[in-house]
Design an enzyme around this catalytic site. Structure first.
Site, PDB file in Angstrom:
ATOM      1  N   LYS A  53     -15.662  -1.176 -12.808  1.00 38.39           N
ATOM      2  CA  LYS A  53     -14.859  -0.588 -13.891  1.00 38.39           C
ATOM      3  C   LYS A  53     -14.934  -1.468 -15.139  1.00 38.39           C
ATOM      4  CE  LYS A  53     -11.800   1.730 -10.622  1.00 38.39           C
ATOM      5  NZ  LYS A  53     -10.605   1.619  -9.775  1.00 38.39           N
ATOM      6  N   GLN A  97      -4.965  -1.232  -9.056  1.00 38.20           N
ATOM      7  CA  GLN A  97      -5.966  -1.014  -8.012  1.00 38.20           C
ATOM      8  C   GLN A  97      -5.264  -0.893  -6.655  1.00 38.20           C
ATOM      9  OE1 GLN A  97      -9.213  -0.455  -8.615  1.00 38.20           O
ATOM     10  NE2 GLN A  97      -9.590  -0.115  -6.444  1.00 38.20           N
ATOM     11  N   ASP A 120      -4.778   6.593 -14.343  1.00 36.66           N
ATOM     12  CA  ASP A 120      -5.173   6.924 -12.976  1.00 36.66           C
ATOM     13  C   ASP A 120      -4.485   8.212 -12.511  1.00 36.66           C
ATOM     14  OD1 ASP A 120      -7.066   5.810 -11.357  1.00 36.66           O
ATOM     15  OD2 ASP A 120      -5.819   4.135 -10.679  1.00 36.66           O
TER      16      ASP A 120
HETATM   17  N1  GUN Z   1      -8.736   2.485  -4.780  1.00 44.71           N
HETATM   18  C1  GUN Z   1      -9.742   3.298  -4.392  1.00 44.71           C
HETATM   19  N2  GUN Z   1      -9.997   4.229  -5.336  1.00 44.71           N
HETATM   20  C2  GUN Z   1      -9.130   3.994  -6.341  1.00 44.71           C
HETATM   21  C3  GUN Z   1      -8.895   4.626  -7.593  1.00 44.71           C
HETATM   22  O1  GUN Z   1      -9.540   5.600  -7.996  1.00 44.71           O
HETATM   23  N3  GUN Z   1      -7.915   4.087  -8.353  1.00 44.71           N
HETATM   24  C4  GUN Z   1      -7.187   3.028  -7.936  1.00 44.71           C
HETATM   25  N4  GUN Z   1      -6.237   2.581  -8.745  1.00 44.71           N
HETATM   26  N5  GUN Z   1      -7.360   2.434  -6.789  1.00 44.71           N
HETATM   27  C5  GUN Z   1      -8.335   2.911  -5.992  1.00 44.71           C
END
Ligand code: GUN
Length: 294
Positions: A53, A97, A120
């Site tokens: 990311k 996350q 998100d």
């Molecule tokens: N953990 C696995 N996929 C994701 C996601 O798309 N966003 C977040 N915040 N955590 C994750």
């Protein structure tokens, strides 16, 4: 093999080029879109996602701030990091996350993210709006939004289609089902207690596999011509590779590609789209902060 292979990387590259242009325009107006990431612990998959990311942000010109804290960090400290980012005008989007360490209550932390920065789409108000008729969330979660964008890029009709989602996680399966319903598909959600998954999958015009088990969906389960989106990212041992493993999806690609009309690749399918949708949400948040509604 009869199926069209859905190349998410190609769609993602195209969209990221557009996002980079949007970022340039914002920067020319004095606003650099900013993403804040909070990660607690050292889960290797999470570390890898956060690295990807961060790199993607750099590529398109988004400023990113990553706060990584120890797995033993108290919940109040994790919450304070989120609140600090809520108050920071240089940060337009916040991502916590997941998974969080067991002693940190996910609902408390996700509810602390300000709605305007919830890139998100995991705030319960945003998930609630996604679930309700006539309401629109500020943001939708990146992975299912990426799946929808792939379906759209390939002109897959959803209105009235039978869609089967395999998996009911908060991150993918649940919001995916809600988004397909909003697009007027008839949606069935299968999960670990579902009795007759192959039979249900056979009725599907669109299959979304998000169950986290390698090669779970078999070609003989599919209706000929079905569109298959594979969300799985599973490591399987492979001594022929340098790393000793390779990444495979939740679908047995080789048998599925004989029957499906179209099928997404793993890797290079949904993964790059997830990151692209996060970038897109971040740009949207910055545009909104500038009063350029979208
Ligand atoms: N953990 C696995 N996929 C994701 C996601 O798309 N966003 C977040 N915040 N955590 C994750």
């Amino acid at each position: 093999m009869g199926a069209v292979v859905i190349d998410g990387q190609a769609v993602a590259d195209r969209l990221q080029a557009q996002i980079a242009e949007q970022v340039s325009r914002l920067r020319a107006q004095g606003v650099t879109p900013g993403l804040g990431v909070v990660m607690a612990g050292d889960n290797p998959a999470s570390q890898q996602y956060v690295r990807m990311k961060r790199r993607a942000c750099e590529r398109v010109g988004i400023h990113s701030v990553v706060e990584i804290v120890d797995a033993s960090t108290p919940q109040d400290r994790v919450r304070a990091l989120v609140e600090q980012m809520n108050a920071d005008p240089a940060i337009h989007g916040i991502l916590v996350q997941l998974p969080l360490p067991a002693h940190v209550d996910e609902a408390t932390i996700l509810s602390a993210v300000s709605l305007e920065k919830d890139v998100d789409g995991f705030h319960p108000v945003n998930i609630g709006a996604l679930a309700m008729k006539g309401r629109e969330p500020s943001f939708t979660p990146a992975t299912p939004t990426g799946c929808m964008a792939l379906l759209e890029a390939h002109g897959v009709p959803l209105s009235g289609a039978n869609a089967v989602v395999i998996g009911r996680s908060n991150i993918v399966g649940l919001p995916m089902a809600l988004m397909l319903m909003k697009a007027n598909a008839t949606v069935t959600v299968c999960h670990s207690r579902t009795r007759n998954i192959p039979e249900i999958v056979r009725s599907a015009d669109v299959v979304i596999a998000a169950i986290g088990q390698p090669f779970f969906v078999k070609g003989e389960w599919l209706k000929p011509g079905a569109v298959v989106i594979d969300v799985g990212t599973n490591r399987v041992d492979d001594p022929t590779t340098e790393r000793g493993y390779r990444i495979v999806g939740d679908v047995d690609f080789d048998s599925a590609a004989q029957v499906a009309g179209a099928i997404s690749k793993v890797p290079g399918g949904v993964g790059p789209m997830t990151i692209t949708m996060l970038l897109s949400n971040c740009v949207k948040a910055a545009q909104r902060a500038l009063g350029q509604a979208s």
